[in-house]
Design a protein around this motif. Structure first.
Motif, mmCIF file in Angstrom:
data_model
loop_
_atom_site.group_PDB
_atom_site.id
_atom_site.type_symbol
_atom_site.label_atom_id
_atom_site.label_comp_id
_atom_site.label_asym_id
_atom_site.label_seq_id
_atom_site.Cartn_x
_atom_site.Cartn_y
_atom_site.Cartn_z
ATOM 1 N N ILE A 143 12.532 3.346 16.921
ATOM 2 C CA ILE A 143 12.406 2.059 16.241
ATOM 3 C C ILE A 143 11.075 1.972 15.497
ATOM 4 N N GLN A 144 10.014 2.444 16.143
ATOM 5 C CA GLN A 144 8.700 2.386 15.492
ATOM 6 C C GLN A 144 8.694 3.219 14.212
ATOM 7 N N ILE A 145 9.308 4.393 14.300
ATOM 8 C CA ILE A 145 9.340 5.276 13.134
ATOM 9 C C ILE A 145 10.215 4.670 12.027
ATOM 10 N N PHE A 146 11.369 4.147 12.421
ATOM 11 C CA PHE A 146 12.246 3.490 11.442
ATOM 12 C C PHE A 146 11.515 2.344 10.759
ATOM 13 N N PHE A 147 10.718 1.620 11.554
ATOM 14 C CA PHE A 147 9.994 0.490 10.981
ATOM 15 C C PHE A 147 8.979 0.969 9.948
ATOM 16 N N LEU A 148 8.233 1.989 10.292
ATOM 17 C CA LEU A 148 7.263 2.538 9.337
ATOM 18 C C LEU A 148 7.983 3.038 8.081
ATOM 19 N N TYR A 149 9.189 3.565 8.301
ATOM 20 C CA TYR A 149 9.905 4.202 7.201
ATOM 21 C C TYR A 149 10.632 3.200 6.313
ATOM 22 N N ASN A 150 11.389 2.322 6.935
ATOM 23 C CA ASN A 150 12.222 1.398 6.161
ATOM 24 C C ASN A 150 11.730 -0.039 6.149
ATOM 25 N N GLY A 151 10.850 -0.383 7.081
ATOM 26 C CA GLY A 151 10.369 -1.756 7.155
ATOM 27 C C GLY A 151 9.161 -1.985 6.266
ATOM 28 N N LEU A 152 8.132 -1.184 6.475
ATOM 29 C CA LEU A 152 6.877 -1.384 5.747
ATOM 30 C C LEU A 152 7.014 -1.370 4.217
ATOM 31 N N PRO A 153 7.860 -0.504 3.641
ATOM 32 C CA PRO A 153 7.966 -0.497 2.174
ATOM 33 C C PRO A 153 8.368 -1.853 1.601
#
Lengths: 224, 285, 251
Positions: C75-85
């Motif tokens: 989830i943390q990685i997905f967030f960095l990948y798809n959330g932050l942008p």
């Protein structure tokens, strides 16, 4: 408000809850299976100096030194069982190795003199294990066991790599339907929050056990 | 402390129970050894009878089919009923009706572009009817029936990106599904047009859509039928069509009898007009 | 023969594509090393925070540890990948690998460091302070050097976990070993040899570390028995030399 109801519509909530159910069932089965086989493997590796001991060492080291996601993929693609069971199987074979090391840590924390003491009282080897060693071992490793449970709950999210629809998977499927950043952020927060609640509860128990343990003995430093 | 002991004992007892009742104890080490790849062949399928696979399916009384659950009109899970519905499901039902005498005797298994091949190989499904494009390369690995539908690879972009055609994608990244044919189709088209594009491969479609929304990729490319399930207010599908994709029903390479039977079925459905009816029913023409 | 997932010709096709695996292996290695450096830095800082007496620092560290440890890395990685942008922060995959996995492992390392510090008797800190050391100085010169020995085995285990965890990047097309292997396997429709090779490559990285940690820990244990004996001896010496000290004091 409208935004919230668009995300948490009745269908969506049921959809996510079904994923949470899968996550919990897979994690719980994994923990039970891994605890059982892990205990056996740990005991064998610690006390058998023959071929069985070597074999369990090979098993443990193989799984401990390779990533879970590899086993999830390999078992999904090479073993003909339905997705759900494939998930439990791959998680179990991996976690068994970790549990075995946790159990071994507990066994090693017990003074060897206890065996001799038990023998002198007429206990046999298995009796000593059953009545003296294992009970103490489990008492010592409760904190490590609990933290391994947390790890297992988190690890289930890797299953999305083979499209097993556990909680993370369901969340990601929903996310594919949302485009607005607010929706995506709320969904991320919700997913993280759900995992957090489960794991924080478990980790609070770990902490309580740790502080309790400290009064009796030094903390066991096992983080598998 | 005694409660702790009891808890541990109970936990252990439950675990034993779970193991003995749920799965036979030997599963985990044994199968892991197999998966670990000691080099041993997985299974030697002895084909002595003329129709071993068909017999096996008839004996089991159920046809196991790998289908899509996220492609509207082809195979889509109805979130209310939990049933999978679509053209390809009807196709599976028609086969089950002919083979087993009952169209409800199918067991659907959700597959993705990535998982459908291996699941055929490991025998978990008998057939894959899941927008599976026939290619020469894949024919070496699986049996394919004659095509039952033809679709083209399309491109989906964000409306506000201003991208109107493949030419506008120069230097951009395109999200595709692992083990799908779209990467090759678009690469060929891009080469022909003198456009340079990069690809990111993802395991599932929702992830590609999320990557498109977040701007990780500037284009989501897969068969048009599949793309249509992911269109929303912010995205649009370009008119460009690439390399028509012919969908076939796939089975394991060894299972010749099943493949022949399925091919016969497809021909029969075509000539009787049933196939066209199904296509019309799902508004795919 | 042909349908066996491990038949010889499949291995042959794998060896032809060895470069794919080599590139993935290198990426995994570089990400792991950088992430480990970040994790160590975070772990030591937050480990010291959580064993300090300042409530604020303790709190900050607790929040970090609980937050990171209780949410899946995926989830943390997905967030960095798809959330932050979505808020305009577009980190490249390499950075996400180093940052995401570094921060994640940092939380575990900080717990290891904390346990290490707490295993040093409180008396030593008090003794150091009575000699005019500040808290930070006492940490730097007295406490931390001693903890290094104790925390090295669990720290190494964390490094092993970190290497294994880099495989999460496969889920965001991260270009690491797992992604390359998986992508190759699915494009060639070959799974057996690809997974075995990948497993071996991870094993080659992890096994020496894990084995070293175990042996070191065992040596440490037997060494501790010796040092306990030594300590007793030195106590005797210490007591024996007391009169001399007091004499000096008197003079």
């Amino acid at each position: 408000m409208e935004l919230l109801s668009s995300i948490f519509s009745r269908d969506n909530v049921l959809f996510l809850l079904a994923g949470m159910r899968t996550t919990i069932v897979i994690a719980a089965s994994t923990i039970l299976i891994a605890l059982f086989f892990g205990t056996i493997l740990g005991l064998v590796r610690n006390y058998d100096h023959g071929i069985l001991g070597k074999l369990s060492a090979v098993y443990i080291e193989t799984f401990r030194n390779t990533p879970l996601i590899l086993w999830i993929l390999a078992i999904r693609f090479l073993v003909p069982i339905p997705a759900f069971y494939s998930g439990i199987l791959s998680m179990s074979v991996f976690t068994t190795a970790i549990m075995a090391e946790v159990v071994r840590g507990g066994l090693n924390s017990i003074n060897k003199g206890q065996f001799e003491a038990a023998y002198s009282q007429g206990f046999g080897f298995f009796q000593t294990l059953r009545f003296i060693i294992i009970p103490q071992c489990f008492k010592n490793i409760v904190p490590s066991l609990l933290s391994q449970m947390i790890t297992t709950v988190k690890d289930t999210s890797f299953l999305w790599a083979v499209a097993i629809e556990e909680f993370t998977g369901k969340g990601m499927i929903l996310m594919g339907r949302f485009a607005s950043s607010t929706q995506v952020f709320i969904l991320f927060a919700f997913m993280a929050g759900m995992y957090f609640i489960i794991n924080f509860t478990l980790s609070s128990i770990v902490r309580r056990q740790n502080t309790k343990g400290q009064n009796l003995k030094k903390p066991v430093l096992v983080e598998a | 402390m005694t409660t702790l002991k009891k808890a541990c004992a109970a936990l252990l007892a439950v675990s034993m129970l779970a193991v003995t009742t749920a799965c036979s104890g030997s599963t985990s080490p044994a199968s892991s050894a197999a998966a670990g790849g000691s080099g041993a062949p997985a299974e030697s399928s002895a084909a002595s009878a003329a129709t071993p696979t068909l017999d096996k399916i008839k004996a089991a009384g159920v046809l196991k089919v790998g289908v899509k659950v996220d492609v509207p009109n082809f195979g889509l899970k109805n979130t209310k009923t939990g049933e999978v519905e679509g053209f390809e499901i009807d196709l599976a039902k028609a086969i089950a009706k002919d083979l087993l005498g009952d169209e409800s005797k199918i067991e659907t298994q959700a597959v993705t572009a990535k998982t459908r091949g291996p699941l055929l190989d490991n025998g978990e499904v008998d057939l894959v009817i899941a927008t599976f494009t026939i290619t020469d390369e894949r024919k070496k690995v699986y049996n394919f029936s004659d095509p039952y539908y033809s679709d083209a690879v399309k491109l989906m972009v964000k409306k506000d990106s201003g991208i109107k055609s493949l030419k506008d994608l120069d230097g951009k990244t395109i999200g595709v599904a692992q083990s799908s044919t779209s990467m090759k189709a678009i690469q060929d088209a891009a080469d022909a047009a003198g456009v340079k594009v990069k690809f990111d491969e993802y395991a599932t479609y929702p992830e590609i859509k999320a990557a498109l929304d977040s701007g990780r990729v500037q284009c989501f490319s897969v068969d048009g039928s599949i793309l249509s399930g992911y269109v929303d207010d912010t995205t649009t599908i370009l008119d460009d069509k690439y390399s028509p994709q012919e969908y076939g029903i796939a089975s394991k390479l060894d299972n010749k009898d099943l493949a022949e039977y399925v091919n016969g079925m497809v021909a029969q459905l075509k000539s009787s007009g049933e196939l066209d009816q199904m296509i019309a029913k799902w508004k795919l023409n | 023969m042909n349908s066996s997932p491990f038949s010889l010709d499949k291995w042959g096709r794998l060896f032809v594509s060895w470069q794919t695996f080599a590139e993935g292996f290198l990426t995994t290695l570089v990400i792991a090393v950088l992430a480990l450096a970040l994790a160590l830095l975070l772990g030591i800082v937050f480990g010291m925070f959580s064993s300090s007496h300042l409530r604020g620092l303790k709190g900050v560290s607790r929040v970090y540890v609980e937050f990171i440890q209780n949410i899946p890395l995926v989830i943390q990685i997905f967030f960095l990948y798809n959330g932050l942008p979505l808020v305009g922060i577009m980190l490249d995959k390499f950075t996400i690998g180093v940052l995401g996995i570094g921060v994640y492992t940092g939380a575990y390392i900080s717990e290891v460091v904390r346990a290490g510090i707490q295993s040093i008797p409180v008396g030593q800190m008090e003794a150091a302070k009575s000699q005019g050391f500040t808290h930070v100085q006492a940490m730097r010169y007295i406490i931390l050097p001693q903890t290094v020995k104790i925390v090295l085995p669990p720290l190494t285990n964390q490094a092993v976990n970190l290497i294994k965890n880099t495989s999460v990047l496969a889920m965001i097309a991260g270009g690491d070993l797992m992604y390359r292997a998986d992508s190759w396997a699915s494009s060639q429709l070959l799974y057996g040899p690809a997974y075995v090779t990948t497993g071996l490559l991870y094993f080659v990285l992890c096994f020496p570390l894990a084995t070293w940690a175990r042996n070191y820990e065992q040596r440490l244990k037997s060494h501790d028995v010796q040092s306990a004996v030594l300590l007793q001896k030195s106590k005797k010496v210490f007591w024996g030399s007391l009169p001399e000290l007091s004499k000096k004091g008197a003079a």
